[in-house]
Structure formats: C-alpha cells, structure tokens
Design a protein around this motif. Sequence first.
Motif, short mmCIF file in Angstrom:
data_model
loop_
_atom_site.label_atom_id
_atom_site.label_comp_id
_atom_site.label_asym_id
_atom_site.label_seq_id
_atom_site.Cartn_x
_atom_site.Cartn_y
_atom_site.Cartn_z
N LEU A 50 -16.29 -4.22 19.39
CA LEU A 50 -14.86 -4.02 19.13
C LEU A 50 -14.62 -2.96 18.07
O LEU A 50 -15.47 -2.70 17.22
CB LEU A 50 -14.23 -5.34 18.67
N ARG A 51 -13.45 -2.36 18.16
CA ARG A 51 -13.01 -1.48 17.08
C ARG A 51 -12.74 -2.31 15.83
O ARG A 51 -12.54 -3.52 15.92
CB ARG A 51 -11.70 -0.78 17.48
N ARG A 52 -12.71 -1.63 14.68
CA ARG A 52 -12.40 -2.30 13.43
C ARG A 52 -11.06 -1.78 12.90
O ARG A 52 -10.82 -0.58 12.95
CB ARG A 52 -13.49 -2.02 12.39
N PRO A 53 -10.22 -2.70 12.40
CA PRO A 53 -8.95 -2.23 11.83
C PRO A 53 -9.12 -1.78 10.37
O PRO A 53 -9.79 -2.45 9.59
CB PRO A 53 -8.06 -3.48 11.90
N PHE A 54 -8.50 -0.65 10.03
CA PHE A 54 -8.50 -0.15 8.65
C PHE A 54 -7.10 0.29 8.27
O PHE A 54 -6.48 1.08 9.01
CB PHE A 54 -9.46 1.04 8.49
N SER A 55 -6.63 -0.16 7.13
CA SER A 55 -5.36 0.33 6.62
C SER A 55 -5.49 1.81 6.30
O SER A 55 -6.55 2.26 5.84
CB SER A 55 -5.00 -0.39 5.32
N ILE A 56 -4.44 2.54 6.53
CA ILE A 56 -4.41 3.92 6.08
C ILE A 56 -4.23 3.89 4.56
O ILE A 56 -3.32 3.25 4.04
CB ILE A 56 -3.27 4.71 6.77
N CYS A 57 -5.14 4.53 3.86
CA CYS A 57 -5.23 4.39 2.40
C CYS A 57 -4.50 5.51 1.68
O CYS A 57 -4.04 5.33 0.55
CB CYS A 57 -6.70 4.34 2.02
N ALA A 58 -4.42 6.66 2.31
CA ALA A 58 -3.76 7.79 1.68
C ALA A 58 -3.65 8.90 2.72
O ALA A 58 -4.35 8.88 3.72
CB ALA A 58 -4.57 8.29 0.48
N ILE A 59 -2.76 9.83 2.45
CA ILE A 59 -2.77 11.05 3.25
C ILE A 59 -2.93 12.24 2.32
O ILE A 59 -2.53 12.20 1.15
CB ILE A 59 -1.51 11.20 4.15
N GLN A 60 -3.59 13.26 2.83
CA GLN A 60 -3.81 14.48 2.06
C GLN A 60 -3.25 15.65 2.86
O GLN A 60 -3.75 15.96 3.94
CB GLN A 60 -5.30 14.69 1.80
N GLY A 61 -2.21 16.26 2.33
CA GLY A 61 -1.59 17.38 3.03
C GLY A 61 -0.99 16.94 4.35
O GLY A 61 -0.55 15.80 4.50
N ASN A 62 -0.99 17.84 5.31
CA ASN A 62 -0.37 17.53 6.60
C ASN A 62 -1.35 17.08 7.66
O ASN A 62 -0.97 16.75 8.77
CB ASN A 62 0.34 18.79 7.14
N ASP A 63 -2.64 17.08 7.33
CA ASP A 63 -3.64 16.93 8.37
C ASP A 63 -4.64 15.79 8.18
O ASP A 63 -5.29 15.38 9.13
CB ASP A 63 -4.46 18.23 8.50
N VAL A 64 -4.81 15.33 6.95
CA VAL A 64 -5.92 14.41 6.69
C VAL A 64 -5.39 13.06 6.24
O VAL A 64 -4.55 12.98 5.34
CB VAL A 64 -6.88 14.98 5.63
N PHE A 65 -5.88 12.01 6.90
CA PHE A 65 -5.61 10.67 6.38
C PHE A 65 -6.92 10.01 5.98
O PHE A 65 -7.99 10.39 6.48
CB PHE A 65 -4.84 9.81 7.40
N CYS A 66 -6.83 9.07 5.05
CA CYS A 66 -8.05 8.45 4.51
C CYS A 66 -8.07 6.96 4.83
O CYS A 66 -7.02 6.32 4.92
CB CYS A 66 -8.10 8.60 3.00
N ILE A 67 -9.26 6.44 5.00
CA ILE A 67 -9.45 4.99 4.98
C ILE A 67 -10.43 4.67 3.85
O ILE A 67 -11.31 5.48 3.54
CB ILE A 67 -9.98 4.45 6.32
N LEU A 68 -10.21 3.54 3.22
CA LEU A 68 -11.09 3.08 2.15
C LEU A 68 -11.69 1.78 2.65
O LEU A 68 -10.96 0.88 3.06
CB LEU A 68 -10.27 2.83 0.88
N TYR A 69 -13.01 1.68 2.66
CA TYR A 69 -13.59 0.47 3.25
C TYR A 69 -14.83 0.03 2.49
O TYR A 69 -15.52 0.83 1.85
CB TYR A 69 -13.93 0.70 4.73
N ARG A 70 -15.06 -1.25 2.56
CA ARG A 70 -16.27 -1.82 1.96
C ARG A 70 -17.23 -2.18 3.08
O ARG A 70 -16.81 -2.66 4.14
CB ARG A 70 -15.89 -3.07 1.16
#
Lengths: 262, 311
Positions: A50-70
């Motif tokens: 299965l896929r794993r769910p991750f909250s979107i943690c931040a966005i950088q500029g117009n193109d990049v989003f981040c996930i923070l995971y343990r």
Amino acid sequence: MIDRETKIIFNRAVAPDTFLMGLWSREIVAGARPGQFVMIKAGLSADPLLRRPFSICAIQGNDVFCILYRVVGRGTKILSRVTEGNRLSVLGPLGRGFDFPKADQKPFIVAGGIGIAPLIFLAQAINSDNLTFMAGYRHKDEIVAMEKFSLSGMEINIATDDGTAGHHGPVTELLEARLDGPDEDRRVVFACGPLPMLERVADLTNDSCIPCQVSLETTMACGLGACLGCAVKAASKETDVYYHVCKDGPVFDVKTLYWGAR
Amino acid sequence: MSQTHLKVKIGPLELKNPVLAASGTFGYGQEYADLIDLNLLGGIVIKGLSIKPMSGNPPPRIVETPCGMLNSIGLANVGLEAFLKEKLPWLRKLNTAVIVNIYGHSTDEYGAVSAGLRGIEGISAIEVNISCPNVETGGMAFGTDPDVAAKVTEEVLKNTDKPVIVKLSPNVTDITAVAKAVEKAGAHGLSLINTLTGMAIDIDTRSPRLANISGGLSGPAIRPVALYMVREVVKVVRIPVIGIGGIINYQDALEFLIAGARAVQVGTANFVNPRATLDIVEGLRKYCEDRKIASIDEIIGSLKGNTQPGE
C-alpha cells in the motif's frame, strides 16, 4: 488532485531516523492547503503493497513540497533510502485541511513528535508574529530545526519528556500554562501528535471552551474515501458513527470526535 | 490495424471489456472520477448495499500484511434509499456497466434489497455477496452451505429483473459444491473469490491488529489460491465465471482469463494504483494486438494441458 511520478529534489536526515524529502510538483504546490496529505508508494514491488500517507510539511517556492517522516517500518525505511533525482508515485493533495484562524484570533500550535509535519505548513501559511508554536519531543536529539522553513518571527517553545531541552514534561503543559489569563476568547488551538497528547489537548480546550482543530493519523489504504479503512469514532449521541480520516479529515474540529468516556 | 475485440458477455450482461472494479474497493465510482475515465471500464461493482445504512466495524479496520492487506470494514454502506437518491443518478451518466453488490442479514433481506432495485434504470446487474467474512450474520454465513447459498440465489432471482451474479467465498472446504448449487438455483454468473479469512497480531501489545480480530485477506498474496479456485469452478459449471483475487496488472488478469474466467475484477490494486483497471484494459489490448488475436474470446479458457491424470 493528481497521481504522478514525482521527482525527488532532496531527501535528507534532519534528526535521527527523521527525514525531510522535497518533491517537485507545481500542481500539488498550487493545490495544497495546510493539513492536506499525499499518498506515496514506497518502492515498486508488491511488498510493501500500500501507499503511505504523509502530511504536506511545507512548500518551497512554486514547485517543491516537502514531507517530514520518521522511519517506523519497511515503507518509510525504503523511502529513507531513495535518492535525489529518482521519482516516486505521489497521489494528492488529499483530504480536508485546517481552517485558518481569523485575523483577531491568537493561534497556538501544539505539535507532538513527528506530528509537527502538517503544523509547519500551517505556521508557514498563517505567517504571523502573533502565532505561538509549541513542539514536544521525547529527547533533544529528535528536535526538528525550524530555521529551514523560513517561518516568520513567531514564538517557538520546546518541551522534552526527559528534560534535555526546553520545558521538562509534555508539550500539553506548555499549552495549559497559556490557557488562562486575558484574551481567553480569542485563543484558537491547532494540534497534531500521538493520541494521548491529542486526548489531553481535547480535554484542555474543551474545559476552556477554546476552538481546536486536530490532525489525525491512521492507517489508510486508498486515501480517496473508497476503502473506508481509516474510520474514527465520531462524537455522536448515536453509537457507531464513524468519520473517515482521508475524506472527512485528516483535520477535525476536536468537538466532532469521540475521545473516550469522559 | 483493426482493434482487438475486448467485449465479453456474462450471461445476458454485455461488457465492453473484461475488466471490472471490485466491490468495496471502488466506493460508488465517484471517488475515482477525478483520476480516471470511468467510461473506459468494463464495469464498476458498487460497495455492498444493504436495506438499511450500515456504519461498519470499529477501527482499526485495515492492516497491511505481506503482499496484501487484511480488512474488516464490516460492509459499511449508505443503504438502499440513499444509494438510489444520492449515488445512482450520478452513476447513470456513465457509459459503463454498473453492478450493484448486495447483501442481507437474512434471506428475506436479500430479497428485499433485490426488490428495491427492481425496475430501476441504470443498474446492469446484481452481484450477491454471500461471502463477506466481516459481519456476524449475513455475508459468509450464506456462502458456506450449498443449500443456503442456493436459497439466497433463488430469493434474489425471484425479486429481480436483472442478471444475477453470485460472489463466492473461498473459506469453504469445496468451492465447487457451492458453485454448482448456485448455478442450479439459476444464477447467471459467478464471481470468485472474496477475501480469505485471516488475522494479524501486534507482538508488543499481544492483541489483534484488527478491532474485529479477524478480517479478509486480499491482494497479490491470495492470487494463486484464487486462480486455482477459478479453474476448479470453471471445470464444473456452464455459467460464466468472473475471476477475482490479487490482480494488479494485465499479466495477472490474463492468468485468470486463460484459466477460463470470462472477466476479472480488480480490487486492492485500486488502492495502490488508481489507474490499475485502465492499465489492465490497455495491457490486454496490447497483448492481443501484439499476437494478432482478434478477440479476447480466444484467450478465455485457453489453458493448455487442461486435464490432469485422473480427471
């Protein structure tokens, strides 16, 4: 909402077993609201499936989003090893995000452990010196440095369970200390973290009649409201009423959820 | 080059291709509408429908296992009335078969849901769930005894004007006995397999990982079991069989078709890849075109060495 092979811009450890990954997707960045999440497939094989769910943690500029995971299991272990330039299958943005505080409200953000992830994006979006951010960890080594997220001059307070940094004790004690006093009716709380922490936040905000939104984490299969696997119990006079975290949440008004017999 | 014919028939029901989305993995179709063109599907099997709305089992309801997952959703659904009012009007606009999966807590309830759908436009067929492992009464209780399975089938047939497909449980000693009984009762087709009952334990808390203790195993882990059961059933019935169980790509689908399934249902794969059904349709088309196969019919039941010593 899109389902795309998405390029990894960076994937690096920011604390022991904790990784920040940046992914390139103008469409997700354009559509994402704080509190929303993405479903990511770790690896190409049927195991893990299965896929794993991750909250979107931040966005950088117009193109990049981040996930923070343990790294907690096989899926996140695989993710921690993928390198810049490779692609991952990403579905999102999904779910219901946070409702923003009104201009005259005083927002408190309360994060427990890796539950900080969606709250960083929220803090970015609120972008106000009026915001107080409280982050709790077990130990100082787990602290995720906030400098890299270009947050404004908000107040940031740390708590650790073992007292190695900041307040010695649960992060909810920091919140509790700020719930009395003037401007009581202007306070509003946003929280994400382990269930016992959220239960305490629910109690505290309920007792003080403070509006509170929480972001929940559950196991999910589809993320689309089809499988109905991510049920949580609703606060309802009728028994057995459930919400689905992927579609009704992951952000909920704390009063709409069942927090056990109280 | 002329396109390969992918059309198949399940009794009176015509499908534009042999790929259906399985019940319980595709909601009411709308959940996937932003991601794929549902009109390209052979059909959609709707989440199991009961007379009254059902809220389902307490969480946790799902847990991942090697190459698969266990679920104990508990047949949560909106109920007949809300389905007709809120879900069906949207489904009617689609140009694909809409098959409504139904279940009841008694033979009468199966009849009542069927009657509630009688004469209603926009429903291509009924799939009768006598095989859900996750509800105490109803579901699998009706699918493990050939006589009871036949009675439920008769009750549905008596109350419907639509083709009837009966979805079989693998949690039986001999699936062919149930298949034969259901065929004799008059079913137009069979679909198999539903999930296999299983469980998982958290070794730290020493408690079951599912609140319902046990659940239904799905995903690639069950595929060889499903394929074998499909072949066994195909050998003993004349009515069409729809193969289900861990199909995630067109190669998997082909295995079932070669074994004799007239169509396939794709379930758990929808969670992993929302395009799984359409990828399979395209894969089947290309497989046939590459081999100059004019119709998918040429594939169906084409298993070689189709008899074993003693058969």
